[in-house]
Design an enzyme around this catalytic site. Structure first.
Site, PDB file in Angstrom:
ATOM      1  CD  GLN A  98      -2.859   1.169   2.346  1.00  0.00           C
ATOM      2  OE1 GLN A  98      -2.411   1.535   3.418  1.00  0.00           O
ATOM      3  NE2 GLN A  98      -4.125   0.798   2.193  1.00  0.00           N
ATOM      4  CE1 TYR A 179      -3.526   9.037   7.706  1.00  0.00           C
ATOM      5  CE2 TYR A 179      -4.454   7.024   6.781  1.00  0.00           C
ATOM      6  CZ  TYR A 179      -3.936   7.725   7.861  1.00  0.00           C
ATOM      7  OH  TYR A 179      -3.844   7.125   9.094  1.00  0.00           O
ATOM      8  NE  ARG A 226      -8.033  -0.197   3.088  1.00  0.00           N
ATOM      9  CZ  ARG A 226      -7.678  -0.294   4.363  1.00  0.00           C
ATOM     10  NH1 ARG A 226      -6.839   0.586   4.885  1.00  0.00           N
ATOM     11  NH2 ARG A 226      -8.138  -1.251   5.139  1.00  0.00           N
TER      12      ARG A 226
END
Length: 361
Positions: A98, A179, A226
């Site tokens: 990731q 984020y 994601r």
């Protein structure tokens, strides 16, 4: 009828089963923000997962937001990750990395001297982060200039290239959990004007430009992404999450991605928080032709039903994989699960990391 334990091919990656180890920040990187020997063993123990999504890894020194998270920007980090991917592959597993930029969820003490966090905004988040002094409030960010964004996209591109060089089977772009990418996507955070603010098309521009850059570097069949439409981890929800994330999924649908990883509900296992507005995940799933991964509070029974009802192709488990390195076997056999030691989640050594017992052979 498919089950959790059936093989599946997602893009260019063939998996032995549909059980995924979710990315889990553990704050155990060694000097140089590198994965160390304990991390090699940690992932090796869990290689029976159909797919491991390795912990979120900053794409540059200024992308870091938590203490001792392993990066993917330096040659030394690439070499260190090779030990992890080699161990997982030796056990027959598959693993993707990731790739991560935290944006404003950071602190100046974690960044190169003189740097402050960057975001879509110059407003500080109501959040804390993990530093040498424990959990403390995040620092006030500065808003990225439009002319800085091409270099940011190049950081994602380089991180993806480095991940493949380190032996990963692919990457997952972290566009969730409020984020950096989601700080641009949500109108609750993004107050910009210009090409990266205002309309949903503009707010989604960074996400799509990053995705296309990564695809150009390593191929769509090794790229996942994601999303987390409903989490309020460090920021309010978008004013119209169904429309915003529906637009994003529509734009991602024709790209040929390996998978889309959808966090349902609040990050951390709360599937349907009290008072939260309804969200139609199935409507998005019906518009995405690739593999659909679900995450958040799934039990064996819920995961089995999601796959058999074709609501998902893959089911990601987070905390159960921390305390159960052999989670796939335990789910298959109906064996009890080890108790999680929550006080050992972040930082430290082997305790609560690589010392959870597996079932006897």
């Amino acid at each position: 009828m498919n089950t959790l334990f059936d093989p599946i091919k997602i893009g260019d990656i063939t998996l032995a089963n549909r059980i995924v180890m979710a990315p889990l920040t553990r704050n155990r990187a060694i000097e140089g923000n590198k994965p160390g020997p304990l991390t090699v063993e940690y992932y090796r123990q869990r290689a029976s997962a159909g797919l491991i999504v390795a912990e979120a890894s900053p794409i540059s020194p200024t992308a870091q937001g938590y203490l001792d998270t392993p990066g993917i920007w330096s040659a030394e980090q690439v070499e260190a990750w090779k030990a992890v991917t080699g161990a997982v592959h030796a056990e027959g597993g598959k693993i993707v990395l990731q790739i991560w930029h935290v944006g404003r969820i950071s602190h100046t003490s974690l960044l190169p001297a003189g740097e402050v966090p960057v975001s879509s905004t110059d407003k500080a988040a109501d959040a804390s982060t993990f530093t040498r002094d424990g959990f403390i409030p995040v620092s006030k960010p500065r808003a990225l200039r439009d002319d800085e964004i091409p270099a940011l996209i190049d950081d994602y591109r380089r991180a993806a290239r480095n991940a493949i060089g380190a032996g990963f089977d692919g990457v997952e772009i972290h566009a969730a959990n409020t984020y950096l990418i989601e700080q641009f996507l949500r109108d609750s955070v993004n107050e910009r004007s210009g090409p990266y603010g205002g309309s949903v098309e503009n707010r989604a521009r960074l996400l799509l430009e990053v995705t296309n850059a990564v695809i150009a570097e390593i191929g769509a069949g090794r790229t996942g992404i994601r999303l987390s439409p409903m989490t309020t981890f460090t920021a309010p929800r978008d004013s119209n999450p169904q429309a915003t994330y529906g637009y994003v999924v529509d734009q991602l649908a024709p790209l040929g991605l390996a998978y889309l990883h959808m966090i349902e509900g609040e990050t951390g296992g709360t599937r349907e928080p009290e008072g939260a507005p309804a969200f139609d995940y199935a409507a998005l799933r019906s518009r995405f032709p690739g593999a659909w991964m679900v995450n958040n509070g799934y039990t064996k029974e819920l995961g089995k039903q999601a796959v058999s009802d074709r609501l998902a192709d893959l089911v990601a488990y987070g905390r159960p994989f921390i305390s159960n390195p052999d989670l796939v076997r335990r789910l298959r056999d109906g064996a009890p699960l080890n108790e999680l030691r929550a006080d050992k989640l972040y930082g430290g050594g082997a305790e609560g990391y690589t010392d959870y017992p597996a079932l006897a052979a």
